[in-house]
Design an enzyme around this catalytic site. Structure first.
Site, PDB file in Angstrom:
ATOM      1  N   CYS A 130      12.487  49.779  87.217  1.00  0.00           N
ATOM      2  CA  CYS A 130      13.639  49.833  88.115  1.00  0.00           C
ATOM      3  C   CYS A 130      13.939  48.412  88.567  1.00  0.00           C
ATOM      4  CB  CYS A 130      13.290  50.717  89.316  1.00  0.00           C
ATOM      5  SG  CYS A 130      14.561  50.748  90.596  1.00  0.00           S
ATOM      6  N   CYS A 138      20.093  47.670  85.149  1.00  0.00           N
ATOM      7  CA  CYS A 138      19.625  48.874  85.829  1.00  0.00           C
ATOM      8  C   CYS A 138      19.131  49.770  84.710  1.00  0.00           C
ATOM      9  CB  CYS A 138      20.768  49.552  86.585  1.00  0.00           C
ATOM     10  SG  CYS A 138      20.355  51.222  87.146  1.00  0.00           S
TER      11      CYS A 138
END
Ligand code: DGL
Length: 272
Positions: free
Chosen positions: A72, A186
């Site tokens: 992440c 992302c």
């Protein structure tokens, strides 16, 4: 087999799992999604720096991985050092692929597609200053794309409006006319790369960090060659059993609240 724990706010880490599964390393992969807190891209830095190390330390104490991957960007760019301090195993983070994007662009214009938190982080500014100071970087932050990836993996349409908005935000921004490389910063976004490519006004390079992370994991663990396999998946919120069992995960768990974050196995047929 070396045991790896992959972490994300939701399904985004599955794009990193795909790269780990393709790596040919003997890995046994567990996954934890803090989906009760999704999207991370709209949380404050202070909240994430407090929660992510505590959650990972608690789950690691129970599941005993030999390495943790923070799959992440939003968490890595704010809490990587804090997670490393909280764990006694190596931690690999995922950060925006600015360096390879800068090396690949011919026009000198790079797109940076990330969460609203990641696009404005000091960490991101530092990466740009270090590796792309002579490039133009067009940034677009989207949380709608995170939800779109979650929806797509649950079998939905993936929100074409969010895709169009991101494409316009990049290609119609000042300088966007010359953009030839987009850094997907992302981990949810590689799950939408086909939709992004189809909506883009022209072909360009879409870069993500998956393969680089897989190489790093194999290197740090000195992993042997073998067939990787996925095992347990834990969720702090609603179980995403169908998505994860569809990708081969066999054990589902519910992760309880702070500060214990107790991982409790959930029967597969009760997991939805
Ligand atoms: N997948 C995460 C990332 O790489 C963030 C998604 C979210 O906003 O929760 O940044």
């Amino acid at each position: 087999m070396k045991r790896v724990l992959v972490f994300d706010s939701g399904v985004g880490g599955l794009s990193v799992c795909d790269a780990l599964m393709a790596s040919g390393s003997a890995l046994e992969i567990d996954y934890v999604a803090d989906n009760a807190w999704l999207p991370y891209g709209l949380k404050s830095d202070v909240e994430l720096r407090a929660r992510v190390p505590a959650l990972l330390a608690a789950v690691a104490a129970q599941w005993r991985p030999e390495l943790v991957v923070i799959a992440c960007n939003t968490a890595s760019t704010i809490a990587l050092d804090a997670v490393r301090a909280a764990l006694d195993v190596p931690v690999v983070g995922v950060v925006p692929p600015i360096k390879p994007a800068a090396a690949l662009t011919r026009s000198g214009v790079i797109g940076l597609l990330a969460t609203p938190a990641t696009v404005r982080r000091a960490y991101t500014n530092d990466l740009i200053g270090q590796f792309a100071a002579d490039k133009r970087v067009v940034r677009f932050g989207s949380s709608a794309l995170v939800e779109a990836a979650e929806d797509k993996l649950r079998g939905g349409r993936g929100d074409p409006g969010a895709i169009d908005e991101a494409i316009k935000g990049l290609f119609e921004a000042p300088g966007g006319g010359a953009l030839d490389v987009v850094a997907l910063a992302c981990t949810h976004f590689p799950l939408l790369v086909d939709e992004l490519k189809a909506a883009a006004p022209r072909p360009c390079v879409w870069l993500d960090s998956g393969e680089a992370i897989a190489r790093r994991v194999a290197h740090v663990l000195i992993a042997e060659a073998g067939v990787p396999r996925v095992r347990r998946a834990g969720f702090t919120g609603m179980s995403a059993h169908a998505v994860f069992s569809g990708r081969g995960f066999t054990g589902m768990a519910h992760i309880g609240g702070a500060p214990e974050f107790l991982a409790m196995p959930v029967e597969s047929n009760a997991a939805e």
